[in-house]
Design a protein around this motif. Sequence first.
Motif, PDB file in Angstrom:
ATOM      1  N   ASP A  88      46.677  30.641  -0.421  1.00  0.00           N
ATOM      2  CA  ASP A  88      47.626  31.526  -1.880  1.00  0.00           C
ATOM      3  C   ASP A  88      47.808  31.420  -3.255  1.00  0.00           C
ATOM      4  O   ASP A  88      47.258  29.971  -3.626  1.00  0.00           O
ATOM      5  N   PHE A 106      51.460  43.002   5.071  1.00  0.00           N
ATOM      6  CA  PHE A 106      52.195  41.621   4.688  1.00  0.00           C
ATOM      7  C   PHE A 106      51.611  40.055   3.242  1.00  0.00           C
ATOM      8  O   PHE A 106      51.595  40.821   3.230  1.00  0.00           O
ATOM      9  N   GLU A 161      62.462  45.527   6.055  1.00  0.00           N
ATOM     10  CA  GLU A 161      62.347  44.010   5.842  1.00  0.00           C
ATOM     11  C   GLU A 161      61.456  45.490   4.347  1.00  0.00           C
ATOM     12  O   GLU A 161      60.893  46.330   4.280  1.00  0.00           O
ATOM     13  N   ARG A 184      44.638  36.755   3.024  1.00  0.00           N
ATOM     14  CA  ARG A 184      45.157  35.887   4.956  1.00  0.00           C
ATOM     15  C   ARG A 184      44.849  36.862   6.020  1.00  0.00           C
ATOM     16  O   ARG A 184      46.174  37.839   6.049  1.00  0.00           O
ATOM     17  N   ARG A 189      51.561  38.975  12.215  1.00  0.00           N
ATOM     18  CA  ARG A 189      50.724  38.943  12.021  1.00  0.00           C
ATOM     19  C   ARG A 189      50.367  38.121  10.488  1.00  0.00           C
ATOM     20  O   ARG A 189      49.322  37.430   9.591  1.00  0.00           O
ATOM     21  N   GLN A 246      48.469  38.129  17.961  1.00  0.00           N
ATOM     22  CA  GLN A 246      47.673  38.380  16.480  1.00  0.00           C
ATOM     23  C   GLN A 246      46.855  39.718  15.945  1.00  0.00           C
ATOM     24  O   GLN A 246      47.132  40.099  15.237  1.00  0.00           O
ATOM     25  N   THR A 300      55.358  25.152   0.736  1.00  0.00           N
ATOM     26  CA  THR A 300      54.494  26.451   1.758  1.00  0.00           C
ATOM     27  C   THR A 300      55.164  27.453   1.045  1.00  0.00           C
ATOM     28  O   THR A 300      56.073  27.421  -0.258  1.00  0.00           O
ATOM     29  N   ARG A 301      54.378  28.942   1.277  1.00  0.00           N
ATOM     30  CA  ARG A 301      55.200  30.127   0.395  1.00  0.00           C
ATOM     31  C   ARG A 301      56.778  30.247   0.546  1.00  0.00           C
ATOM     32  O   ARG A 301      57.478  30.103  -0.571  1.00  0.00           O
ATOM     33  N   GLU A 302      56.929  29.690   1.985  1.00  0.00           N
ATOM     34  CA  GLU A 302      58.657  29.774   1.933  1.00  0.00           C
ATOM     35  C   GLU A 302      59.306  28.973   1.014  1.00  0.00           C
ATOM     36  O   GLU A 302      60.388  29.120   0.901  1.00  0.00           O
ATOM     37  N   SER A 312      63.780  34.369   1.380  1.00  0.00           N
ATOM     38  CA  SER A 312      62.976  32.830   1.067  1.00  0.00           C
ATOM     39  C   SER A 312      61.226  34.404   1.402  1.00  0.00           C
ATOM     40  O   SER A 312      60.040  33.605   1.169  1.00  0.00           O
ATOM     41  N   GLY A 347      43.043  46.433   9.913  1.00  0.00           N
ATOM     42  CA  GLY A 347      44.226  46.136  10.471  1.00  0.00           C
ATOM     43  C   GLY A 347      45.971  46.298   9.059  1.00  0.00           C
ATOM     44  O   GLY A 347      46.822  46.962   9.337  1.00  0.00           O
ATOM     45  N   LEU A 386      51.455  35.105   9.739  1.00  0.00           N
ATOM     46  CA  LEU A 386      52.145  33.359  10.549  1.00  0.00           C
ATOM     47  C   LEU A 386      50.931  32.944  10.670  1.00  0.00           C
ATOM     48  O   LEU A 386      49.560  33.394  11.216  1.00  0.00           O
ATOM     49  N   ARG A 387      50.788  32.315   9.550  1.00  0.00           N
ATOM     50  CA  ARG A 387      49.118  31.965   8.920  1.00  0.00           C
ATOM     51  C   ARG A 387      48.373  30.723  10.052  1.00  0.00           C
ATOM     52  O   ARG A 387      47.690  30.197  10.358  1.00  0.00           O
ATOM     53  N   TRP A 435      56.984  39.830  17.425  1.00  0.00           N
ATOM     54  CA  TRP A 435      55.945  40.811  17.346  1.00  0.00           C
ATOM     55  C   TRP A 435      55.507  41.113  16.644  1.00  0.00           C
ATOM     56  O   TRP A 435      54.317  40.777  15.746  1.00  0.00           O
ATOM     57  N   THR A 436      56.614  42.317  15.652  1.00  0.00           N
ATOM     58  CA  THR A 436      55.658  42.415  14.563  1.00  0.00           C
ATOM     59  C   THR A 436      55.585  42.391  13.665  1.00  0.00           C
ATOM     60  O   THR A 436      54.306  42.570  12.658  1.00  0.00           O
ATOM     61  N   SER A 467      54.198  48.513  16.289  1.00  0.00           N
ATOM     62  CA  SER A 467      52.550  48.110  16.247  1.00  0.00           C
ATOM     63  C   SER A 467      53.535  47.083  15.160  1.00  0.00           C
ATOM     64  O   SER A 467      54.597  47.089  14.354  1.00  0.00           O
ATOM     65  N   GLN A 468      51.978  46.575  14.869  1.00  0.00           N
ATOM     66  CA  GLN A 468      52.371  45.231  13.926  1.00  0.00           C
ATOM     67  C   GLN A 468      52.195  45.710  13.131  1.00  0.00           C
ATOM     68  O   GLN A 468      51.637  46.275  12.341  1.00  0.00           O
ATOM     69  N   ARG A 469      53.036  45.697  12.027  1.00  0.00           N
ATOM     70  CA  ARG A 469      53.254  45.157  10.570  1.00  0.00           C
ATOM     71  C   ARG A 469      51.811  44.617   9.956  1.00  0.00           C
ATOM     72  O   ARG A 469      51.159  43.755  10.322  1.00  0.00           O
ATOM     73  N   PRO A 506      45.428  36.006   9.203  1.00  0.00           N
ATOM     74  CA  PRO A 506      45.822  34.751  10.607  1.00  0.00           C
ATOM     75  C   PRO A 506      45.387  34.690  11.692  1.00  0.00           C
ATOM     76  O   PRO A 506      44.909  33.861  12.373  1.00  0.00           O
ATOM     77  N   THR A 507      44.537  36.798  12.218  1.00  0.00           N
ATOM     78  CA  THR A 507      43.854  36.443  13.628  1.00  0.00           C
ATOM     79  C   THR A 507      41.687  35.528  13.441  1.00  0.00           C
ATOM     80  O   THR A 507      41.911  35.583  14.022  1.00  0.00           O
TER      81      THR A 507
END
Lengths: 184, 318
Positions: free
Chosen positions: B153, B43, B264, B47, A58, A10, B241-243, B252, B141, A60-61, A54-55, B38-40, B49-50
């Motif tokens: 959330d 989103f 997306e 939050r 981030r 992440q 959950t959010r989903e 979702s 990021g 994923l909580r 991969w993309t 690259s990672q998005r 997540p890292t």
Amino acid sequence: MQEELVRQAQRGDAEAFDALARQVGDRCLAIAVRILRDVDLAEDAVQAALITAWTELRALRDPSRFEPWLHRILSRACFAEARRRTRWYEGPRILPVEGAYGPDEYLTVDDRDLLERAFRRLTIQQRAVLVFHHYLGLSISEVATRTGIPVGTVKSRLHHATRALRASLDADARASAHTQERMA
Amino acid sequence: MTTRRDPDRLIRAFLLEGEDVLTDSVYDAVRAEIDQTSQRAGFGPWRTPTMSKIVPIGLGVAAVVFALFAGAQLFGTPTGGFGGPPDSSATPAASASPEPSVERSATPEAIEPYQVVVSEPDDPVQVSFTVTSPGWMDLPGLGGLTKNDDGLDPPDTEGIAVLAWSWPAGTGFHVYGHPCQWSSTIPETPATTWREILAGFEAQAETEILGGGGPPPFAHGIDGVRLGLQVPLAYEVPGATREEEFSACDESIYAFYGIEGGTEPERNAQGPGQIDELWILDVDGRTVILDVAYGPATPAELIDEAKALVESATFEVP
């Protein structure tokens, strides 16, 4: 260990993601093959799912939920592959049976052929529900989580898919019995 | 006489058979792709997540040490220069050499105003904020700052995020006809100006525009609009959950807009009741969106702090 790899990935660590992919790749392929009934398509779906993971990682909580989260992405990738590839609609292709489990002696060649044909007549969504429930042994609610559909829809799809497969087995059993009666 | 066999066992046996080893070529292809991808970042707003609950505390301590040092090194003693509206023509001191995100993360208890570049180095517009209150953390990021990230959330969170995103000139925006059915309500013609984007939001189903249509409160002549959007609280499912809350929506996901060419959505909602106050700006032909994202439980004084951050923004086109 897996959670730590998720956290590292992440943060943009491609090495960590590579290691993570190798931990979960075999299971992803097994799921995709069983849904798509085609190894090449399944590999494409797994590849697409891993790249999407991969993309989107981030987003994923909870790192401990990586695999269920990945399976949801994978099921979408399988649906996309099925839509994209016309060759999926070509005639039945019997899967190679070598694998960790090998052929089950409970299944005859006729059973296998019968189920293969019946399975291919199911919608891709019905197949996914069957695979997550019967192959991975997940509960209905967990199948709902991994496929991203409501619990009621899972129940409905599972019911219709199982009924269709049973019906084809019953029809074959009746045909066999009728043949034996005529020969007796 | 035939023996009836268990059909469920037959189905399970059938499903157990098959390939279950992924070939190295697939891993190699994935690796090659992610090395180029690259990672998005767009989103989640607050939050991250890292970051576990422990990490921000560590960062905060590190930042105190850094800020005591860097505050003197980079900005010196304030001489009253932070009182008025920021000048868009000014080059932020930090933008010449952006500090690593950890080092520009938070502020000390005894805060002295400091300027922070929140954009990534290759963003089309470099956006800086002047931080004047303690507790703001960098979103590595994601292009923004957050405060009071409580791990929840909307509608439960009391946290807030200030995001700054920019796109190259001519970028087309798909403001979806319906945020829940976003994939089937992509407009035929993408919006390329703030006026067209605003028109898209005004036509968007379910979207309630809060105090919309006003000019952005910038003193330095940047064209654009300020408006607020809110995700309907009707989507709330307690404990879900959010989903699950957005399970009736496409994939979702509840999404406000996407970018032409993308598959997306670009901006997703984190939960029912979420409020996004947007400043949609034209900065030298490039679109910049400043987004203050929070929930109905976020305290009013925190929202005011976030708006003050936005109003301190300066922009630099590399």
